[in-house]
Design a protein around this motif. Structure first.
Motif, PDB file in Angstrom:
ATOM      1  N   ILE A  29      25.759  25.293  38.012  1.00  0.00           N
ATOM      2  CA  ILE A  29      25.421  23.947  38.763  1.00  0.00           C
ATOM      3  C   ILE A  29      25.085  24.226  40.210  1.00  0.00           C
ATOM      4  CG2 ILE A  29      26.031  21.470  38.845  1.00  0.00           C
ATOM      5  CD1 ILE A  29      27.550  21.903  36.163  1.00  0.00           C
ATOM      6  N   VAL A  30      26.031  24.752  40.885  1.00  0.00           N
ATOM      7  CA  VAL A  30      25.806  25.073  42.587  1.00  0.00           C
ATOM      8  C   VAL A  30      24.377  25.614  42.396  1.00  0.00           C
ATOM      9  CG1 VAL A  30      26.424  26.105  44.290  1.00  0.00           C
ATOM     10  CG2 VAL A  30      28.379  25.243  42.893  1.00  0.00           C
ATOM     11  N   LEU A  31      23.985  26.502  41.648  1.00  0.00           N
ATOM     12  CA  LEU A  31      22.596  27.041  41.782  1.00  0.00           C
ATOM     13  C   LEU A  31      21.806  26.135  41.349  1.00  0.00           C
ATOM     14  CD1 LEU A  31      20.769  29.740  41.921  1.00  0.00           C
ATOM     15  CD2 LEU A  31      21.289  30.058  39.365  1.00  0.00           C
ATOM     16  N   SER A  32      21.918  25.277  40.632  1.00  0.00           N
ATOM     17  CA  SER A  32      20.919  24.325  40.343  1.00  0.00           C
ATOM     18  C   SER A  32      20.631  23.370  41.463  1.00  0.00           C
ATOM     19  CB  SER A  32      21.272  23.338  39.084  1.00  0.00           C
ATOM     20  OG  SER A  32      21.627  24.217  37.789  1.00  0.00           O
ATOM     21  N   VAL A  33      22.002  22.876  42.145  1.00  0.00           N
ATOM     22  CA  VAL A  33      21.959  22.172  43.247  1.00  0.00           C
ATOM     23  C   VAL A  33      20.876  22.955  44.476  1.00  0.00           C
ATOM     24  CG1 VAL A  33      23.330  21.477  45.424  1.00  0.00           C
ATOM     25  CG2 VAL A  33      24.160  21.033  43.178  1.00  0.00           C
TER      26      VAL A  33
ATOM     27  N   ILE B  60      23.714  28.866  51.200  1.00  0.00           N
ATOM     28  CA  ILE B  60      24.385  29.962  51.896  1.00  0.00           C
ATOM     29  C   ILE B  60      25.208  30.579  51.133  1.00  0.00           C
ATOM     30  CG2 ILE B  60      25.901  30.339  53.947  1.00  0.00           C
ATOM     31  CD1 ILE B  60      24.769  28.134  55.274  1.00  0.00           C
ATOM     32  N   LEU B  61      26.002  29.694  50.320  1.00  0.00           N
ATOM     33  CA  LEU B  61      27.141  30.368  49.462  1.00  0.00           C
ATOM     34  C   LEU B  61      26.361  31.331  48.545  1.00  0.00           C
ATOM     35  CD1 LEU B  61      29.430  27.352  48.636  1.00  0.00           C
ATOM     36  CD2 LEU B  61      29.901  29.361  50.275  1.00  0.00           C
ATOM     37  N   TRP B  62      25.331  31.069  47.926  1.00  0.00           N
ATOM     38  CA  TRP B  62      24.556  31.783  46.844  1.00  0.00           C
ATOM     39  C   TRP B  62      23.920  32.918  47.669  1.00  0.00           C
ATOM     40  CZ3 TRP B  62      24.163  33.124  42.149  1.00  0.00           C
ATOM     41  CH2 TRP B  62      24.586  32.343  40.858  1.00  0.00           C
ATOM     42  N   LYS B  63      23.446  32.941  48.756  1.00  0.00           N
ATOM     43  CA  LYS B  63      22.815  34.173  49.514  1.00  0.00           C
ATOM     44  C   LYS B  63      23.892  35.028  49.689  1.00  0.00           C
ATOM     45  CE  LYS B  63      19.156  31.643  51.721  1.00  0.00           C
ATOM     46  NZ  LYS B  63      18.818  31.038  52.882  1.00  0.00           N
ATOM     47  N   ILE B  64      25.112  34.594  50.317  1.00  0.00           N
ATOM     48  CA  ILE B  64      26.148  35.515  50.638  1.00  0.00           C
ATOM     49  C   ILE B  64      26.555  36.165  49.248  1.00  0.00           C
ATOM     50  CG2 ILE B  64      28.607  35.560  51.300  1.00  0.00           C
ATOM     51  CD1 ILE B  64      28.230  33.460  53.271  1.00  0.00           C
ATOM     52  N   TYR B  65      26.863  35.566  48.312  1.00  0.00           N
ATOM     53  CA  TYR B  65      27.293  35.922  46.811  1.00  0.00           C
ATOM     54  C   TYR B  65      26.333  37.110  46.367  1.00  0.00           C
ATOM     55  CZ  TYR B  65      28.880  35.331  42.029  1.00  0.00           C
ATOM     56  OH  TYR B  65      29.341  35.472  40.811  1.00  0.00           O
ATOM     57  N   LEU B  66      25.013  36.804  46.536  1.00  0.00           N
ATOM     58  CA  LEU B  66      23.908  37.990  46.163  1.00  0.00           C
ATOM     59  C   LEU B  66      24.071  39.171  47.194  1.00  0.00           C
ATOM     60  CD1 LEU B  66      21.459  37.995  44.105  1.00  0.00           C
ATOM     61  CD2 LEU B  66      19.993  37.100  46.147  1.00  0.00           C
ATOM     62  N   LEU B  67      24.207  38.926  48.550  1.00  0.00           N
ATOM     63  CA  LEU B  67      24.628  39.980  49.182  1.00  0.00           C
ATOM     64  C   LEU B  67      25.585  41.094  48.947  1.00  0.00           C
ATOM     65  CD1 LEU B  67      23.655  41.454  52.064  1.00  0.00           C
ATOM     66  CD2 LEU B  67      25.381  39.728  53.070  1.00  0.00           C
ATOM     67  N   PHE B  68      26.769  40.518  48.771  1.00  0.00           N
ATOM     68  CA  PHE B  68      28.097  41.192  48.336  1.00  0.00           C
ATOM     69  C   PHE B  68      27.601  41.811  46.970  1.00  0.00           C
ATOM     70  CE2 PHE B  68      30.683  38.278  50.843  1.00  0.00           C
ATOM     71  CZ  PHE B  68      31.135  39.258  51.893  1.00  0.00           C
ATOM     72  N   THR B  69      26.930  41.084  46.134  1.00  0.00           N
ATOM     73  CA  THR B  69      26.637  41.879  44.688  1.00  0.00           C
ATOM     74  C   THR B  69      25.527  43.074  44.833  1.00  0.00           C
ATOM     75  OG1 THR B  69      26.516  39.634  43.795  1.00  0.00           O
ATOM     76  CG2 THR B  69      25.618  41.283  42.330  1.00  0.00           C
TER      77      THR B  69
ATOM     78  N   SER C 215      29.307  44.955  39.361  1.00  0.00           N
ATOM     79  CA  SER C 215      29.138  44.257  40.451  1.00  0.00           C
ATOM     80  C   SER C 215      29.411  42.759  40.120  1.00  0.00           C
ATOM     81  CB  SER C 215      28.101  44.645  41.108  1.00  0.00           C
ATOM     82  OG  SER C 215      28.024  46.170  41.474  1.00  0.00           O
ATOM     83  N   PHE C 216      28.368  42.415  38.834  1.00  0.00           N
ATOM     84  CA  PHE C 216      28.380  41.149  38.477  1.00  0.00           C
ATOM     85  C   PHE C 216      29.756  40.575  38.180  1.00  0.00           C
ATOM     86  CE2 PHE C 216      23.714  40.692  36.717  1.00  0.00           C
ATOM     87  CZ  PHE C 216      23.129  41.128  37.953  1.00  0.00           C
TER      88      PHE C 216
ATOM     89  N   ILE D 209      38.579  47.170  44.388  1.00  0.00           N
ATOM     90  CA  ILE D 209      39.717  46.266  44.763  1.00  0.00           C
ATOM     91  C   ILE D 209      38.903  45.450  46.046  1.00  0.00           C
ATOM     92  CG2 ILE D 209      41.676  46.595  46.590  1.00  0.00           C
ATOM     93  CD1 ILE D 209      42.390  49.028  44.573  1.00  0.00           C
ATOM     94  N   VAL D 210      38.144  46.155  46.874  1.00  0.00           N
ATOM     95  CA  VAL D 210      37.656  45.415  47.984  1.00  0.00           C
ATOM     96  C   VAL D 210      36.851  44.053  47.567  1.00  0.00           C
ATOM     97  CG1 VAL D 210      36.046  45.534  49.997  1.00  0.00           C
ATOM     98  CG2 VAL D 210      37.623  47.466  49.258  1.00  0.00           C
ATOM     99  N   PHE D 211      36.022  44.372  46.620  1.00  0.00           N
ATOM    100  CA  PHE D 211      35.139  43.262  46.001  1.00  0.00           C
ATOM    101  C   PHE D 211      35.765  42.588  45.497  1.00  0.00           C
ATOM    102  CE2 PHE D 211      32.047  46.298  47.554  1.00  0.00           C
ATOM    103  CZ  PHE D 211      31.120  45.476  48.499  1.00  0.00           C
ATOM    104  N   MET D 212      36.789  42.706  44.732  1.00  0.00           N
ATOM    105  CA  MET D 212      37.588  41.624  43.840  1.00  0.00           C
ATOM    106  C   MET D 212      38.375  40.784  44.959  1.00  0.00           C
ATOM    107  SD  MET D 212      39.749  43.352  40.535  1.00  0.00           S
ATOM    108  CE  MET D 212      40.225  44.780  41.271  1.00  0.00           C
ATOM    109  N   LEU D 213      38.724  41.554  46.256  1.00  0.00           N
ATOM    110  CA  LEU D 213      39.534  40.701  47.446  1.00  0.00           C
ATOM    111  C   LEU D 213      38.392  39.839  48.048  1.00  0.00           C
ATOM    112  CD1 LEU D 213      41.944  43.365  48.879  1.00  0.00           C
ATOM    113  CD2 LEU D 213      42.664  41.364  47.678  1.00  0.00           C
ATOM    114  N   ILE D 214      37.380  40.327  48.104  1.00  0.00           N
ATOM    115  CA  ILE D 214      36.278  39.522  48.713  1.00  0.00           C
ATOM    116  C   ILE D 214      35.753  38.274  47.684  1.00  0.00           C
ATOM    117  CG2 ILE D 214      33.709  39.681  49.252  1.00  0.00           C
ATOM    118  CD1 ILE D 214      34.214  42.430  50.219  1.00  0.00           C
ATOM    119  N   GLY D 215      35.802  38.591  46.609  1.00  0.00           N
ATOM    120  CA  GLY D 215      35.502  37.480  45.619  1.00  0.00           C
ATOM    121  C   GLY D 215      36.669  36.531  45.529  1.00  0.00           C
ATOM    122  N   GLY D 216      38.121  36.637  45.826  1.00  0.00           N
ATOM    123  CA  GLY D 216      39.115  35.838  45.809  1.00  0.00           C
ATOM    124  C   GLY D 216      39.355  34.988  46.953  1.00  0.00           C
ATOM    125  N   THR D 217      38.500  35.518  48.101  1.00  0.00           N
ATOM    126  CA  THR D 217      38.650  34.890  49.205  1.00  0.00           C
ATOM    127  C   THR D 217      37.318  33.771  49.506  1.00  0.00           C
ATOM    128  OG1 THR D 217      39.194  37.023  50.294  1.00  0.00           O
ATOM    129  CG2 THR D 217      38.576  35.366  51.909  1.00  0.00           C
TER     130      THR D 217
END
Lengths: 497, 73
Positions: A158-162, A199-208, A229-230, A258-266
């Motif tokens: 829904i955030v993506l839809s926004v 911005i949130l989605w762009k950061i999400y895409l970048l990390f992926t 990664s997904f 571990i690093v990306f799980m921590l990133i996802g949890g931040t």
């Protein structure tokens, strides 16, 4: 019906054109019936009939009402709550139509995907050695779809839809964003929420993308790298292998994850600050500091417990770190069967299932900030016994919190525990033992993935009865949408003026 | 009980979300084609769900908007 009659020729033409287009699209399902015969005939026929019945009912009921309505807060919550159920139902169709899973199992798996839970009902097919290895194994596309549901659910469909549809949705999009992200606790990065969501989605895409590259370099293979990664940046936990990350037996892959799980949890707000060159405030953020404190303390306790039960020190650090981070961030990956670990380690992991990650992250659970506020509020109440007349606001980052926020957090915590207890009792009626039913509910509400007992990392949720799976699907839905967006649907006052 | 929720707004929003969501089925179709999976299986598994999702989305969106389209005219 009066409106239907007074619509005029133009309106009729629009409807006629849409009906024609709809009929043309129905050629595909009809041709499938002819091609595949009776195997999927009833499934597709049922779907078509459902669509026709629902659409007719909706059109008859709501066609031609006054326009100019916008989404208010309550409609936004109802939209998000109902929307998630519809999305999970439609997202389960690939499992059902491909013959991978039945309707209930498919719904469970999809809800687990969208909620980034990671609890699975998939079993290794007969004659196969893994999900993707063997004569009648699952297809690559279905395993990809499974990972994709988690990725979409991580930041929120829904955030993506926004982001994509803000101009079409209008002012209501901001309310939808708030409803899906428990937005009263998410800081705006830009004046417009659409820009924040973007911005949130762009950061999400970048990390992926970065994680895909790193995992591929570490020797995972491109397909596995994409799927993992997904699911790890989304703190999901689905793997393309039945033995999960244990399959690779690679410390480098585990370290990257571990690093990306921590990133996802931040909180992604903090990521934005770091990426825009303002990292100073990050380490002063009380939630991030407490998040790091829980991760480090949890890891140390689990590692210590493993060393005390005769694990090799390096192995204890390796497995302890990966699996603790996985549970703390509500990811649910496993690099070893932690269901066979000593009791102290399991207790720490169960506690972490409830705590979860930061607000504004992809992690589930009660969330770090709420836990921190509850601890501070508890401390204040103890102080008040000594000094009953003192005015002591709860301080967070040196700033006093409004009393309403404290009450909101306390209410959330109570409702979370109440839901946990009710769901555990209901699940135990399906024949599960206390450990299995309680940890199954805790892990699905916390969107973690594996629990203990019969739903440990070496097992799946496949053996649970269909009613049990529906209960757990509801738990995932409630856990992901953070209770309020779901429970509002059951309040009669929602539907009254 | 008189329902006072703005059902057309909800229908409109969910319809739009579903229309967007239906596009995500394209990705597993691409993966299926890359791995040379059975084309009929791909159609059944992803194309039909995509069509169904798009249909439901379209109908919901229309249910929330046709009145508005008429009034604009």
């Amino acid at each position: 019906m009066a409106c239907w009659k007074c619509r005029g020729n133009k309106g009729k033409k629009v409807i006629a054109a849409i009906c024609l287009g709809w009929l043309v699209m129905m050629i595909f399902p009809v041709s499938a019936m002819i091609t595949f015969g009776s195997e999927i005939f009833y499934a597709i026929l049922g779907s078509i009939l459902t669509i026709i019945v629902i659409s007719i009912l909706i059109i008859l009921k709501y066609f031609g009402r006054n326009s100019g309505e916008g989404l208010r807060e309550r409609e936004a919550f109802v939209t998000v709550g109902i929307g998630w159920i519809i999305l999970a139902f439609l997202g389960s169709l690939p499992y059902v139509f491909s013959g991978t899973l039945g309707y209930v199992d498919g719904f469970f798996e999809t809800m687990s995907g969208f909620a980034t839970c990671g609890s699975t009902v998939l079993k290794i097919p007969e004659g196969c050695t893994d999900y993707l290895i063997g004569p009648n194994c699952y297809t690559h596309s279905i395993m990809f779809w499974r990972a994709l549901t988690q990725w979409l659910g991580g930041m929120g469909i829904i955030v993506l839809s926004v982001v994509v549809l803000a101009r079409v949705m209008g002012a209501g999009s901001a309310k939808l964003f708030k409803a899906e992200t428990a937005g009263h606790m998410v800081t705006r990065l830009k004046p417009r929420l659409r820009e924040t969501a973007s911005i949130l989605w762009k950061i999400y895409l970048l990390f992926t993308v970065v994680q895909i590259i790193l995992l591929a370099i570490a020797g995972m293979g491109v397909y596995d790298a994409v799927c993992h990664s997904f699911t790890s940046i989304a703190t999901g936990g689905f793997s393309t292998h039945a033995s999960n990350v244990e399959h690779y037996n690679s410390p480098i892959i585990e370290a990257i994850m571990i690093v990306f799980m921590l990133i996802g949890g931040t909180s992604f707000i903090l990521h934005y600050r770091i990426l825009t060159g303002k990292p100073k405030g990050v380490f002063k953020d009380p939630e991030f500091r407490f998040y790091m404190f829980t991760v480090i303390t949890g890891t140390l306790l689990v590692t210590l417990s493993l060393i005390m039960s005769n694990y090799n020190v390096l192995d204890a650090i390796r497995y302890g770190t990966f699996n603790t981070v996985s549970i703390n961030t509500a990811s649910g990956f496993s690099s070893i069967n932690f269901g066979s670990w000593p009791v102290p380690a399991k207790i720490v992991l169960v506690i972490l299932m409830f705590v979860g990650g930061c607000v504004g992250s992809t992690a589930g659970g009660i969330k770090i900030i709420r836990t921190l506020i509850l601890l501070k509020a508890g401390k204040r109440e103890i102080k008040k016994i000594v000094r009953p007349r003192a005015v002591m606001p709860v301080l967070l980052g040196g700033k006093p919190l409004p009393e309403g926020v404290v009450i909101n957090v306390a209410s959330f915590f109570f409702l979370y525990l109440l839901t946990f207890v009710v769901a555990t009792v209901l699940l135990s009626f399906t024949g599960l033992n206390a450990v299995t039913s309680s940890t199954a509910v805790a892990t699905t509400m916390g969107t973690v993935g594996p629990g203990f007992g019969g739903v440990g990392p070496a097992h799946t949720f496949a053996f649970i009865s269909p009613i049990g799976k529906i209960i757990l699907s509801v738990c995932m839905w409630i856990g992901r949408l953070e209770i309020f967006a779901c429970l509002i649907l059951f309040l009669p006052s929602t539907y009254k003026s | 009980m008189k329902i006072t929720l703005r059902m057309r707004s909800i229908s409109d929003a969910i319809g739009l979300i579903l229309l967007l969501f239906s596009l995500t089925f394209i990705l597993p179709i691409i993966v299926g084609l890359v791995y040379s999976e059975n084309i009929f299986s791909i159609i059944a598994s992803y194309l039909f769900p995509m069509v169904i999702t798009a249909n439901i989305g379209l109908i919901l969106w229309l249910a929330g908007n046709v009145g508005g389209i008429r009034e604009k005219r």
